[in-house]
Design a protein around this motif. Structure first.
Motif, PDB file in Angstrom:
ATOM      1  N   TRP A  40      -6.527   4.692   0.116  1.00  0.00           N
ATOM      2  CA  TRP A  40      -7.658   4.279   0.964  1.00  0.00           C
ATOM      3  C   TRP A  40      -8.472   3.194   0.264  1.00  0.00           C
ATOM      4  O   TRP A  40      -8.807   2.178   0.864  1.00  0.00           O
ATOM      5  N   ASP A  41      -8.807   3.425  -0.990  1.00  0.00           N
ATOM      6  CA  ASP A  41      -9.656   2.477  -1.726  1.00  0.00           C
ATOM      7  C   ASP A  41      -8.967   1.139  -1.963  1.00  0.00           C
ATOM      8  O   ASP A  41      -9.631   0.120  -2.139  1.00  0.00           O
ATOM      9  N   GLU A  42      -7.644   1.138  -1.973  1.00  0.00           N
ATOM     10  CA  GLU A  42      -6.889  -0.113  -2.132  1.00  0.00           C
ATOM     11  C   GLU A  42      -6.560  -0.740  -0.778  1.00  0.00           C
ATOM     12  O   GLU A  42      -5.857  -1.742  -0.726  1.00  0.00           O
ATOM     13  N   HIS A  43      -7.043  -0.114   0.305  1.00  0.00           N
ATOM     14  CA  HIS A  43      -6.824  -0.611   1.674  1.00  0.00           C
ATOM     15  C   HIS A  43      -5.337  -0.747   1.965  1.00  0.00           C
ATOM     16  O   HIS A  43      -4.894  -1.702   2.586  1.00  0.00           O
ATOM     17  N   ASP A  44      -4.581   0.228   1.490  1.00  0.00           N
ATOM     18  CA  ASP A  44      -3.126   0.271   1.607  1.00  0.00           C
ATOM     19  C   ASP A  44      -2.756   1.221   2.747  1.00  0.00           C
ATOM     20  O   ASP A  44      -2.590   2.428   2.533  1.00  0.00           O
ATOM     21  N   LEU A  45      -2.649   0.689   3.956  1.00  0.00           N
ATOM     22  CA  LEU A  45      -2.380   1.515   5.133  1.00  0.00           C
ATOM     23  C   LEU A  45      -1.056   2.267   5.003  1.00  0.00           C
ATOM     24  O   LEU A  45      -0.985   3.452   5.335  1.00  0.00           O
ATOM     25  N   SER A  70       2.523   7.356  14.344  1.00  0.00           N
ATOM     26  CA  SER A  70       2.633   5.940  14.722  1.00  0.00           C
ATOM     27  C   SER A  70       1.426   5.490  15.544  1.00  0.00           C
ATOM     28  O   SER A  70       0.936   4.372  15.366  1.00  0.00           O
ATOM     29  N   ALA A  71       0.918   6.352  16.421  1.00  0.00           N
ATOM     30  CA  ALA A  71      -0.273   5.997  17.215  1.00  0.00           C
ATOM     31  C   ALA A  71      -1.498   5.852  16.308  1.00  0.00           C
ATOM     32  O   ALA A  71      -2.312   4.937  16.487  1.00  0.00           O
ATOM     33  N   LEU A  72      -1.618   6.724  15.315  1.00  0.00           N
ATOM     34  CA  LEU A  72      -2.755   6.640  14.397  1.00  0.00           C
ATOM     35  C   LEU A  72      -2.669   5.372  13.557  1.00  0.00           C
ATOM     36  O   LEU A  72      -3.663   4.656  13.401  1.00  0.00           O
ATOM     37  N   GLN A  73      -1.487   5.066  13.057  1.00  0.00           N
ATOM     38  CA  GLN A  73      -1.321   3.851  12.260  1.00  0.00           C
ATOM     39  C   GLN A  73      -1.695   2.624  13.089  1.00  0.00           C
ATOM     40  O   GLN A  73      -2.414   1.752  12.618  1.00  0.00           O
ATOM     41  N   LYS A  74      -1.219   2.579  14.313  1.00  0.00           N
ATOM     42  CA  LYS A  74      -1.531   1.449  15.194  1.00  0.00           C
ATOM     43  C   LYS A  74      -3.045   1.320  15.416  1.00  0.00           C
ATOM     44  O   LYS A  74      -3.590   0.217  15.405  1.00  0.00           O
ATOM     45  N   ILE A  81      -7.077  -4.407   8.349  1.00  0.00           N
ATOM     46  CA  ILE A  81      -7.015  -5.867   8.245  1.00  0.00           C
ATOM     47  C   ILE A  81      -8.399  -6.437   7.946  1.00  0.00           C
ATOM     48  O   ILE A  81      -8.562  -7.325   7.113  1.00  0.00           O
ATOM     49  N   HIS A  82      -9.418  -5.912   8.607  1.00  0.00           N
ATOM     50  CA  HIS A  82     -10.807  -6.392   8.452  1.00  0.00           C
ATOM     51  C   HIS A  82     -11.629  -5.358   7.696  1.00  0.00           C
ATOM     52  O   HIS A  82     -12.736  -5.017   8.110  1.00  0.00           O
ATOM     53  N   HIS A  83     -11.111  -4.871   6.580  1.00  0.00           N
ATOM     54  CA  HIS A  83     -11.682  -3.713   5.893  1.00  0.00           C
ATOM     55  C   HIS A  83     -13.050  -3.934   5.254  1.00  0.00           C
ATOM     56  O   HIS A  83     -13.805  -2.993   5.064  1.00  0.00           O
ATOM     57  N   GLY A  84     -13.401  -5.132   4.912  1.00  0.00           N
ATOM     58  CA  GLY A  84     -14.709  -5.380   4.304  1.00  0.00           C
ATOM     59  C   GLY A  84     -14.930  -4.654   2.991  1.00  0.00           C
ATOM     60  O   GLY A  84     -16.048  -4.358   2.607  1.00  0.00           O
ATOM     61  N   ASN A  85     -13.822  -4.337   2.304  1.00  0.00           N
ATOM     62  CA  ASN A  85     -13.886  -3.612   1.029  1.00  0.00           C
ATOM     63  C   ASN A  85     -14.545  -2.239   1.138  1.00  0.00           C
ATOM     64  O   ASN A  85     -15.277  -1.812   0.254  1.00  0.00           O
TER      65      ASN A  85
END
Length: 167
Positions: A40-45, A70-74, A81-85
């Motif tokens: 999560w902290d590395e914004h690694d989906l 798959s629905a949750l990932q989508k 993408i726009h995580h803002g850190n």
């Protein structure tokens, strides 16, 4: 009395294996949770999704429910993408090893999306209730406080007037 062995078809045997429970120890839960939190902290989906069961049921703090990996990932792609850190800070955890459940008290720090505070540091606090099945998260219920902190002061969250949708 002699017990007779009845041969099973391979497909039946395979399905039985599917439903065989694999319980994690407390140490395993903590170890997997810490790796998950790092993703999560590395914004690694992809890393976050690795720890979720295919049949995940996720209930967001706003009441929206998403079923299936798959629905949750989508649904999470735009956020990542726009995580803002964004950063989740672990405040406390409670683990019920026997029931394969845990609670995670967290603090989220990220740029605010609130109308009059866009981009300012927002601190949101809440709790996740996680249920595990076969070493994966099968249910995730998120509960959040009804106020956030921006510029070191509380800001109440309000539902929009006349909008009862859960978007």
């Amino acid at each position: 009395m002699k017990c007779l062995k009845v041969p099973m078809e391979k497909s039946i045997r395979k399905n039985l294996k599917k439903y065989k429970k694999m319980n994690f120890s407390r140490v395993d839960i903590i170890r997997h949770f810490n790796v998950w939190l790092t993703a999560w902290d590395e914004h690694d989906l992809d890393g976050v999704m690795e720890f979720l069961h295919e049949d995940i049921v996720f209930e967001n703090w706003n009441g929206v429910v998403v079923s299936g990996k798959s629905a949750l990932q989508k649904s999470w792609v735009p956020w990542f993408i726009h995580h803002g850190n964004f950063k989740f800070i672990k405040e406390d955890i409670f683990i019920d090893e026997q029931e394969q459940k845990m609670t995670f008290q967290w603090r989220l720090e990220w740029p605010s999306l609130e109308k009059f505070f866009k981009g300012k540091l927002e601190i949101r606090r809440g709790v996740d209730v996680l249920h595990f099945l076969d070493g994966k998260i099968i249910k995730k219920y998120t509960y959040s406080k009804t106020s956030i902190q921006i510029d070191s002061r509380p800001v109440s969250l309000y539902a929009p007037k006349n909008d009862f949708s859960l978007q």
